[in-house]
Design a protein around this motif. Sequence first.
Motif, PDB file in Angstrom:
ATOM      1  N   ASN A  54       0.827  -1.205   0.000  1.00 54.78           N
ATOM      2  CA  ASN A  54       0.000   0.000   0.000  1.00 54.78           C
ATOM      3  C   ASN A  54       0.862   1.256   0.000  1.00 54.78           C
ATOM      4  OD1 ASN A  54      -2.211  -1.632   0.008  1.00 54.78           O
ATOM      5  ND2 ASN A  54      -3.083  -0.895   1.925  1.00 54.78           N
ATOM      6  N   ILE A  55       1.989   1.209   0.715  1.00 56.03           N
ATOM      7  CA  ILE A  55       2.922   2.342   0.675  1.00 56.03           C
ATOM      8  C   ILE A  55       3.497   2.483  -0.727  1.00 56.03           C
ATOM      9  CG2 ILE A  55       5.083   3.282   1.579  1.00 56.03           C
ATOM     10  CD1 ILE A  55       4.543   1.771   4.184  1.00 56.03           C
ATOM     11  N   PHE A  56       3.956   1.365  -1.280  1.00 55.71           N
ATOM     12  CA  PHE A  56       4.589   1.405  -2.598  1.00 55.71           C
ATOM     13  C   PHE A  56       3.593   1.794  -3.683  1.00 55.71           C
ATOM     14  CE2 PHE A  56       6.280  -0.321  -6.554  1.00 55.71           C
ATOM     15  CZ  PHE A  56       7.596   0.117  -6.502  1.00 55.71           C
ATOM     16  N   ASN A  57       2.321   1.389  -3.552  1.00 50.31           N
ATOM     17  CA  ASN A  57       1.314   1.767  -4.548  1.00 50.31           C
ATOM     18  C   ASN A  57       1.203   3.279  -4.679  1.00 50.31           C
ATOM     19  OD1 ASN A  57       0.652  -0.843  -5.245  1.00 50.31           O
ATOM     20  ND2 ASN A  57      -1.112  -0.965  -3.872  1.00 50.31           N
ATOM     21  N   MET A  58       1.193   3.979  -3.536  1.00 51.51           N
ATOM     22  CA  MET A  58       1.076   5.434  -3.566  1.00 51.51           C
ATOM     23  C   MET A  58       2.360   6.079  -4.083  1.00 51.51           C
ATOM     24  SD  MET A  58      -2.033   5.976  -2.760  1.00 51.51           S
ATOM     25  CE  MET A  58      -2.180   4.537  -3.842  1.00 51.51           C
ATOM     26  N   PHE A  59       3.496   5.467  -3.767  1.00 52.47           N
ATOM     27  CA  PHE A  59       4.762   5.947  -4.326  1.00 52.47           C
ATOM     28  C   PHE A  59       4.752   5.771  -5.846  1.00 52.47           C
ATOM     29  CE2 PHE A  59       9.090   4.790  -5.763  1.00 52.47           C
ATOM     30  CZ  PHE A  59       9.709   6.019  -5.560  1.00 52.47           C
ATOM     31  N   ALA A  60       4.266   4.611  -6.310  1.00 58.10           N
ATOM     32  CA  ALA A  60       4.219   4.331  -7.743  1.00 58.10           C
ATOM     33  C   ALA A  60       3.248   5.266  -8.465  1.00 58.10           C
ATOM     34  CB  ALA A  60       3.827   2.876  -7.979  1.00 58.10           C
ATOM     35  N   LEU A  61       2.106   5.570  -7.823  1.00 62.64           N
ATOM     36  CA  LEU A  61       1.143   6.481  -8.433  1.00 62.64           C
ATOM     37  C   LEU A  61       1.755   7.860  -8.638  1.00 62.64           C
ATOM     38  CD1 LEU A  61      -1.719   7.064  -9.433  1.00 62.64           C
ATOM     39  CD2 LEU A  61      -2.367   7.595  -7.072  1.00 62.64           C
ATOM     40  N   SER A  62       2.474   8.333  -7.627  1.00 63.41           N
ATOM     41  CA  SER A  62       3.136   9.640  -7.762  1.00 63.41           C
ATOM     42  C   SER A  62       4.272   9.574  -8.773  1.00 63.41           C
ATOM     43  CB  SER A  62       3.657  10.110  -6.402  1.00 63.41           C
ATOM     44  OG  SER A  62       4.608   9.204  -5.876  1.00 63.41           O
ATOM     45  N   LEU A  63       4.938   8.423  -8.859  1.00 66.69           N
ATOM     46  CA  LEU A  63       6.051   8.267  -9.796  1.00 66.69           C
ATOM     47  C   LEU A  63       5.589   8.361 -11.245  1.00 66.69           C
ATOM     48  CD1 LEU A  63       9.131   7.660  -9.635  1.00 66.69           C
ATOM     49  CD2 LEU A  63       8.558   5.258 -10.003  1.00 66.69           C
ATOM     50  N   THR A  64       4.367   7.914 -11.516  1.00 64.69           N
ATOM     51  CA  THR A  64       3.863   7.955 -12.890  1.00 64.69           C
ATOM     52  C   THR A  64       3.646   9.386 -13.378  1.00 64.69           C
ATOM     53  OG1 THR A  64       1.598   7.682 -12.050  1.00 64.69           O
ATOM     54  CG2 THR A  64       2.747   5.705 -12.751  1.00 64.69           C
ATOM     55  N   ASP A  65       3.677  10.352 -12.462  1.00 61.95           N
ATOM     56  CA  ASP A  65       3.565  11.756 -12.875  1.00 61.95           C
ATOM     57  C   ASP A  65       4.724  12.148 -13.781  1.00 61.95           C
ATOM     58  OD1 ASP A  65       2.744  14.372 -13.103  1.00 61.95           O
ATOM     59  OD2 ASP A  65       2.473  14.693 -10.963  1.00 61.95           O
ATOM     60  N   LEU A  66       5.838  11.408 -13.689  1.00 68.93           N
ATOM     61  CA  LEU A  66       6.975  11.675 -14.574  1.00 68.93           C
ATOM     62  C   LEU A  66       6.608  11.445 -16.038  1.00 68.93           C
ATOM     63  CD1 LEU A  66       9.826   9.940 -12.528  1.00 68.93           C
ATOM     64  CD2 LEU A  66       9.451  12.400 -12.786  1.00 68.93           C
TER      65      LEU A  66
END
Length: 332
Positions: free
Chosen positions: A251-263
């Motif tokens: 769940n932590i990594f999912n939110m990190f990944a969601l923000s990462l896709t902003d790139l």
Amino acid sequence: MIWLTFFLSAAVIVLAAVKLAEYGDAIGYRTGLGGMFIGTLMVASATSLPELLTAINSIRQDVVDLAAGGMLGSNMFNMFLLGLLSLMFFRQRVLRRVAMKHTLSGSMAIFVIGLATFFILARIPLRIGWVGLDSLLVAGAALGGMWLIWANVPGAPGAPSAPAPEAEEEGIPTLRRAVIGFILASVVLILASPHLVRSSAAIADATGLSTGFIGTLALATITSLPELVTIIAAVRLGAHDMAVGNLFGSNIFNMFALSLTDLFYTQGNLLGAISPDLALVGLLGLLLTGIGLIGNQARLDRLIWAVELDGILLIVGYLVGLWFLYMQGVGL
């Protein structure tokens, strides 16, 4: 052909996930870091790769809600899996065995999910370059949480407990073999997941459902197959800490990944472009993660139908949540 691709890619992901659990547990044993750290960070990150790949492909195809629905829906499904663990292994009392050990990881999961959901609703237009400031804050919070989890592992940072000898006693692989195996299993997962995503999206498209609900239900479930198989394999290996840590850590990594896709999103702020309706999915994931954290700390001994009470709440909460989203027309 679509169905054949779906089942073949799913089978490959299942096998890779089993190996992730085996080698991840071996790394924890050999390094002295333990199953809680390995499960919360290393295995959770690897088994969340399908969600990340799905989100990146969705952004490239300009289907933002599919990416968000997959990530936020995966948070819900991970907590459903936590409840499912208590149902499948009720004799082992999985949640009771790891009581109080995942307070930090569960709390950080709640914080980053809440932060991401807040920014979806806040619509803050600030950016640094082409990346939204809100995404950077979510990514920073997730990375900070991972560092806190690492810093609170006994003996870390800088002084982990002494690793076990390099002999393969009791069938446990050497550290070198475990690391190589873990990397190879992760690569297989990366290569297989796009095929699973494409085939499942094609199948889901035939139902006429829109991207938000498909992401929340279909893709979130499909891309969480690695978590499902990994935690089952981990519990069978006796690595209860790794199983529970994997779900909170995912769940932590999912939110990190969601923000990462902003790139990969160049049309403005990614979180601001997500439909506000999907904030309900984020809030449901937040509530279910809260139930999981409370169950981890409360040490309740009451059983209902041979299942732990918090496990029942997680399963029922997930199913009722899906029904609520459908009735509210979220993503339809």
